[in-house]
Design a protein around this motif. Structure first.
Motif, PDB file in Angstrom:
ATOM      1  N   GLU A  20       0.665  -1.155   0.075  1.00  0.00           N
ATOM      2  CA  GLU A  20      -0.025   0.019   0.129  1.00  0.00           C
ATOM      3  C   GLU A  20       0.977   1.157  -0.304  1.00  0.00           C
ATOM      4  O   GLU A  20       1.404   1.411   0.908  1.00  0.00           O
ATOM      5  N   TYR A  21       0.896   1.989  -1.088  1.00  0.00           N
ATOM      6  CA  TYR A  21       1.812   3.188  -0.853  1.00  0.00           C
ATOM      7  C   TYR A  21       0.841   4.294  -0.773  1.00  0.00           C
ATOM      8  O   TYR A  21      -0.447   4.429  -1.095  1.00  0.00           O
ATOM      9  N   THR A  22       1.437   5.394  -0.006  1.00  0.00           N
ATOM     10  CA  THR A  22       0.768   6.666   0.214  1.00  0.00           C
ATOM     11  C   THR A  22       0.885   7.764  -1.116  1.00  0.00           C
ATOM     12  O   THR A  22       1.965   7.889  -1.713  1.00  0.00           O
ATOM     13  N   THR A  59       4.443   6.907  -2.456  1.00  0.00           N
ATOM     14  CA  THR A  59       5.628   6.783  -1.664  1.00  0.00           C
ATOM     15  C   THR A  59       5.330   5.578  -0.579  1.00  0.00           C
ATOM     16  O   THR A  59       4.214   5.420  -0.171  1.00  0.00           O
ATOM     17  N   LEU A  60       6.253   4.970  -0.017  1.00  0.00           N
ATOM     18  CA  LEU A  60       6.262   4.235   1.050  1.00  0.00           C
ATOM     19  C   LEU A  60       6.813   4.734   2.270  1.00  0.00           C
ATOM     20  O   LEU A  60       6.892   4.149   3.391  1.00  0.00           O
ATOM     21  N   TYR A 100      -2.533   0.609  -4.172  1.00  0.00           N
ATOM     22  CA  TYR A 100      -1.823  -0.720  -3.950  1.00  0.00           C
ATOM     23  C   TYR A 100      -1.148  -0.818  -5.390  1.00  0.00           C
ATOM     24  O   TYR A 100      -1.566  -0.751  -6.379  1.00  0.00           O
ATOM     25  N   ASP A 101       0.199  -1.292  -5.180  1.00  0.00           N
ATOM     26  CA  ASP A 101       1.021  -1.414  -6.306  1.00  0.00           C
ATOM     27  C   ASP A 101       2.053  -2.301  -6.276  1.00  0.00           C
ATOM     28  O   ASP A 101       2.519  -2.601  -4.887  1.00  0.00           O
ATOM     29  N   GLU A 150      -2.065  -6.484 -12.231  1.00  0.00           N
ATOM     30  CA  GLU A 150      -2.020  -5.063 -11.414  1.00  0.00           C
ATOM     31  C   GLU A 150      -2.848  -5.732 -10.255  1.00  0.00           C
ATOM     32  O   GLU A 150      -3.098  -6.849  -9.900  1.00  0.00           O
ATOM     33  N   VAL A 151      -2.847  -4.837  -9.230  1.00  0.00           N
ATOM     34  CA  VAL A 151      -3.727  -4.859  -8.105  1.00  0.00           C
ATOM     35  C   VAL A 151      -5.149  -4.333  -8.350  1.00  0.00           C
ATOM     36  O   VAL A 151      -5.227  -3.052  -8.658  1.00  0.00           O
ATOM     37  N   ALA A 152      -5.966  -5.159  -8.059  1.00  0.00           N
ATOM     38  CA  ALA A 152      -7.448  -4.794  -8.295  1.00  0.00           C
ATOM     39  C   ALA A 152      -8.347  -4.987  -6.861  1.00  0.00           C
ATOM     40  O   ALA A 152      -7.670  -6.001  -6.051  1.00  0.00           O
ATOM     41  N   LYS A 153      -9.069  -4.173  -6.665  1.00  0.00           N
ATOM     42  CA  LYS A 153      -9.976  -4.363  -5.423  1.00  0.00           C
ATOM     43  C   LYS A 153     -11.173  -5.238  -5.794  1.00  0.00           C
ATOM     44  O   LYS A 153     -11.858  -4.787  -6.763  1.00  0.00           O
ATOM     45  N   GLN A 154     -11.291  -6.439  -5.386  1.00  0.00           N
ATOM     46  CA  GLN A 154     -12.553  -7.325  -5.837  1.00  0.00           C
ATOM     47  C   GLN A 154     -13.414  -7.881  -4.473  1.00  0.00           C
ATOM     48  O   GLN A 154     -12.686  -8.017  -3.671  1.00  0.00           O
TER      49      GLN A 154
END
Length: 948
Positions: free
Chosen positions: A205-207, A226-227, A436-437, A451-455
């Motif tokens: 989880e990146y800010t 950024t992390l 998210y990446d 990729e990152v997906a919300k499911q």
């Protein structure tokens, strides 16, 4: 004597094993069952030599346990779940040249067979039958084939549905919106086994820090990922890629400016987004943004290194704490032509100073500068940069404190303790968001981008603390090999959270809670060893009868259901006979997913007595120093290797090349050498088999060899108990062959006692080698004794043949032989006469005194100085004491006692005839022809040697 023909011998035994059902294992009353398993393979292509190792090493362990008298089950199944096979079929049907080339050129699939591969299960069955089973039989892998199944079989699906219904009933399966790895080509979630590149990458989880643009960019939000949100106060500028297209987009009612590639990421993570217009990266260069935390205005600089696929395609620069940002700033400030190319004001660029926001004791005022200077790094292309950057980030996170000028609230705080709080505050204040990446590119096996997906999906609750605790207990009672694996399991349990367990399509088991979904590959392969125990008998039961109550009765017992099916209770007895899994051998890269899941599900579904007993880790296979790759054709096919070298030679190489948990490196030269070793062994064995039997009239050299044989039994057995198959096979073959070579040099092989000894050694050596090279050992043992070696028991030590005195005496003769050979080589002399001078009596007294003093130099010298004979020799005695301490300290007490008791002259006199034959010279002891200077060099158990 018959010549060695592995093709004939091996085919004879394959046919016999097949005809007799040799490795079909059923419960019996003679003892508990031993269950040995490996991961069932995924038949999405042919089998290569890495797979051969995966299945041959456990086979050696299975054969060892059988010879110990244990009832062993070594089963095999086929994992077809998911989309890789579906994808392979689709690529074949579409005529993709790379896929056709892999099948045709790498795996030698005939053109005429390609059509039969155009359905998923047709594809799978083709490789199962024509490659895996054919090769496993060729290698002599001792599998009970009655129990095989695929994960697409209806009865197996019923078993898995029982498992997931049980988890749901216990609250360990849930539905919800979570971030998942998502294939953008297949439009469905994926997990580790579905990934071709970046399979070990985890998303984070990146800010997103919301920098604000001015009127020139329509006051859009420019988010940077950024992390390290604590470093926002140290941002001096922002980078964009001038060669990339960016877009203005409405994102959840805000106007954002991001790379085109970032749009898909945001859409996959449930953002309401619509693109309003495009803008080139070059147009953004020279504009200014406002830092939302400090309200300072900062410039936008060009950065060709910025990856538009990384985060939002916009990068914030913190040169005080990021070594690559420091290096890039130095480059830009010194490159006037570059500034002019993009119309940047040199004064603006030169005015930028790094802003330090974190301090540590290890680094100075500007940590990033310290790092690059200490490591002599002058370019972002330096290979060391990544490692030193990671070290800096770690040190600052764990030890760094925010500087006093940071702000009133967080100044002086440790980063590790406040990062999450800072992130939460920024989000609450509306100046930050999240994304998210991955930190690297991830590619699905189908070729699509991940990729990152919300499911809204189904998840296994591996974060449930009660379940975690049970699994930790399972790890503690486990016997892992190597032991360091235990900590890897605890680490995996610690970080595991919810795990997405479904796919939208593919082969496999429908999720019972929602049959529109398929249970994904890592989630339907956790307790399948239990299915092996009953698979063949379930064929007699209709699939529709295999409901939850049936499996509840089978695995939970009589009281689990009101009216238990008698067939289930009968099957329960077989499951209980074979379970738990005694040892599972699996790859190290599966520890943090499959093997940990395996422990989780066993801990939850079964009683402690049924939890796995052992896991042995296996390394990877290399080919001439490089990783194997089916797509590039860099593989060795087992059938080719067996045809060229023979199955026993292939197996011998695999066992001898490394211990199971180490990587092995397939080298043609080494495999060819193994083939030569096998042939030489066969020829020598046939000589023994064809000679008259002899009688047990033993000389010292016979007792020496038989004693060495007892050592080999101990060492091989100990190694096998510890899964050290390389050590075991080397002891059984190479060490014993070394002893046999010496034995043949030392004695008349036609003596009745020598013939008897050789037969005894061969009979035992064949049993020791049987787990590793089953074809040749069965063949030779049957010729020697009339029965196959696998009908014999594992050898045990016969203590009456233990003879430490004979071993020590022979060691002295071998050492002397080596000394003479060294002198012969150094002096380049072909001796006519060899004269040996033995140590004077006083030297033996010194040795005995040193032993009696337990190798304490002062105590020994004190005792030796009490007699005139040794006192008058002064320094010579002192030197000899030191020599004996170095040479003999640490030796076994029994060996030292033997040394003090051995008559050295008798030992060497018994070897005079051997030494004369060995060197083609006359040999005498203390013949008076040894110069005094040479004779003085004689020490106890190391005669002086004079050659002429």
């Amino acid at each position: 004597m018959r010549s060695y023909d592995p093709g004939v011998i091996e085919e004879k035994w394959r046919q016999r094993w097949e005809k007799t059902g040799r490795y079909q294992s059923d419960p019996n009353d003679e003892g508990e069952g031993v269950l040995i398993t490996v991961p069932y393979t995924y038949p999405s292509g042919g089998m290569h030599i890495g797979h051969a190792s995966t299945y041959s090493i456990p086979d050696g362990i299975a054969r060892y346990h059988r010879m110990k008298g244990e009832n062993v089950l070594y089963p095999m199944g086929w994992h077809v779940t998911g989309t890789p096979i579906v994808g392979a079929v689709n690529r074949l049907k579409e005529g993709e040249e790379a896929q056709i080339s892999t099948l045709r050129d790498t795996y030698n699939v005939p053109e005429s067979d390609l059509e039969s591969l155009e359905t998923p299960m047709g594809f799978a069955q083709y490789f199962i039958e024509n490659y895996y089973k054919t090769n496993l039989r060729a290698l002599g892998v001792s599998i009970d084939w009655r129990r095989e199944f695929t994960t697409h079989d209806e009865r197996y699906q019923r078993f898995i549905q029982w498992q997931y219904q049980t988890l749901q009933d216990r609250g360990l399966l849930e539905q919800g919106l979570h971030p998942v790895k998502y294939c953008t080509s297949e439009d469905q979630p994926v997990t580790t086994h579905d990934i071709l590149e970046g399979e070990h990458a985890d998303f984070q989880e990146y800010t997103l820090v919301k920098f604000q643009s001015d009127d020139s960019l329509d006051e859009a939000v420019v988010p940077t990922s950024t992390l390290r949100p604590e470093t926002v106060r140290g941002v001096t500028n922002v980078y964009v890629n001038p060669d990339v297209t960016y877009v203005h987009a409405d994102v959840d009612s805000e106007s954002w400016l991001v790379s085109t590639e970032a749009v898909e990421k945001l859409q996959l993570q449930e953002r309401d987004i619509s693109v309003t217009r495009e803008i080139s990266g070059e147009e953004l260069v020279g504009t200014r943004l406002t830092n939302p935390v400090t309200n300072e205005s900062i410039p936008v600089f060009p950065g060709e290194f910025v990856d538009p696929n990384g985060g939002t395609g916009v990068v914030m620069s913190v040169p005080a704490h990021s070594p690559d940002d420091w290096l890039e700033l130095q480059r830009i400030q010194s490159d006037e032509e570059y500034l002019a190319e993009y119309g940047l004001d040199p004064e603006v660029v030169q005015s930028i100073d790094p802003q330090t926001v974190v301090s540590t004791e290890e680094y100075g005022e500007i940590p990033a500068r310290d790092v690059v200077e200490r490591n002599n790094i002058s370019s972002v292309d330096d290979a060391k940069l990544s490692e030193v950057t990671e070290t800096l980030y770690e040190r600052e996170y764990h030890q760094g404190r925010l500087v006093d000028s940071y702000d009133d609230k967080y100044a002086g705080e440790v980063i590790e303790e406040v990062r999450d709080q800072l992130r939460a505050e920024y989000k609450a204040d509306g100046i930050a968001d999240s994304l998210y990446d991955f930190a690297e590119e991830v590619i699905c096996r189908c070729g699509g981008k991940v990729e990152v997906a919300k499911q809204d999906s189904w998840f296994i609750r591996y974060n449930d603390e009660t379940w975690k605790q049970k699994t930790r207990q399972a790890v503690e009672q486990l016997e892992p090999v190597p032991e360091s694996t235990r900590e890897q399991f605890h680490h995996a349990i610690g970080w595991l959270e919810e795990w997405p367990c479904i796919r939208n399509f593919g082969l496999g088991t429908p999720l019972p809670a929602d049959e529109d979904f398929i249970i994904e590959p890592l989630s339907d392969s956790t307790i399948y060893p239990a299915f092996y125990t009953i698979a063949h008998r379930l064929q007699n039961i209709p699939p529709e009868a295999l409901d939850k109550e049936f499996f509840d009765a089978l695995f939970f017992g009589l009281d689990a259901v009101d009216d238990p099916d008698e067939r289930a209770l009968d099957l329960r007895q077989e499951w209980q006979y074979w379970y738990p899994v005694n040892v599972r051998l699996s790859a190290n890269d599966l520890v943090e997913n499959h093997l940990t899941f395996y422990l989780y599900h066993h801990a939850e579904l079964f009683d402690k007595s049924m939890w796995p007993e052992g896991i042995t880790i296996m390394g990877m296979g290399l080919l001439e120093g490089r990783g194997m790759s089916s797509s590039s054709g860099h593989v060795v096919l087992p059938d080719n290797a067996v045809s060229k070298y023979g199955a026993d030679a292939v197996r011998l190489f695999l066992f001898n090349s490394s211990e199971p948990w180490q990587d092995f490196n397939w080298k043609e030269e080494s495999v060819s050498s193994a083939r030569d070793q096998i042939e030489s062994f066969y020829e020598r064995a046939m000589e023994v088999i064809e000679m008259p039997e002899g009688e047990q009239s033993l000389e010292r050299i016979d007792r020496w060899l038989l004693s060495k044989l007892q050592d080999a039994i101990r060492e091989t057995t100990s190694a096998m108990e510890n899964y050290e198959t390389r050590s075991a096979s080397q002891t059984a073959l190479y060490q014993m062959n070394k002893h046999l070579r010496w034995y043949r040099r030392r004695t008349d092989l036609d003596r009745p006692g020598a013939r008897w000894t050789q037969r005894q050694v061969l009979e035992t050596q064949l049993r020791l080698l049987a787990p590793f090279v089953p074809f040749i050992t069965n063949e030779l043992y049957e010729q020697l004794t009339g029965e196959p070696v696998e009908d014999a028991s594992w050898p045990t030590v016969n203590e009456k043949f233990d003879d430490e005195r004979a071993k020590l005496q022979e060691e002295l003769i071998r050492d002397l032989t080596d000394d003479i050979r060294d002198i012969e080589r150094v002096t380049d002399t072909d001796p006519d006469t060899i004269t040996l001078a033995l140590a004077d009596k006083w030297k033996h007294e010194v040795f005995e005194t040193v032993v009696a003093a337990d190798f304490e130099t002062n105590a020994a010298m004190e005792e030796l100085m009490t007699t005139d004979e040794t006192r008058k020799r002064g320094d010579a005695v002192s030197d000899l004491v030191s020599q004996f301490v170095d040479r003999f300290r640490g030796r076994d007490e029994a060996e030292l006692a033997l040394l003090t008791d051995i008559n050295e002259r008798d030992v060497y006199e018994s070897a005079v005839e051997f030494l004369a034959n060995e060197f083609g010279a006359s040999v005498q002891i203390d013949g008076g022809d040894v110069p005094d200077a040479d004779a003085e060099k004689a020490d106890p158990f190391r005669p002086a040697v004079h050659i002429e």
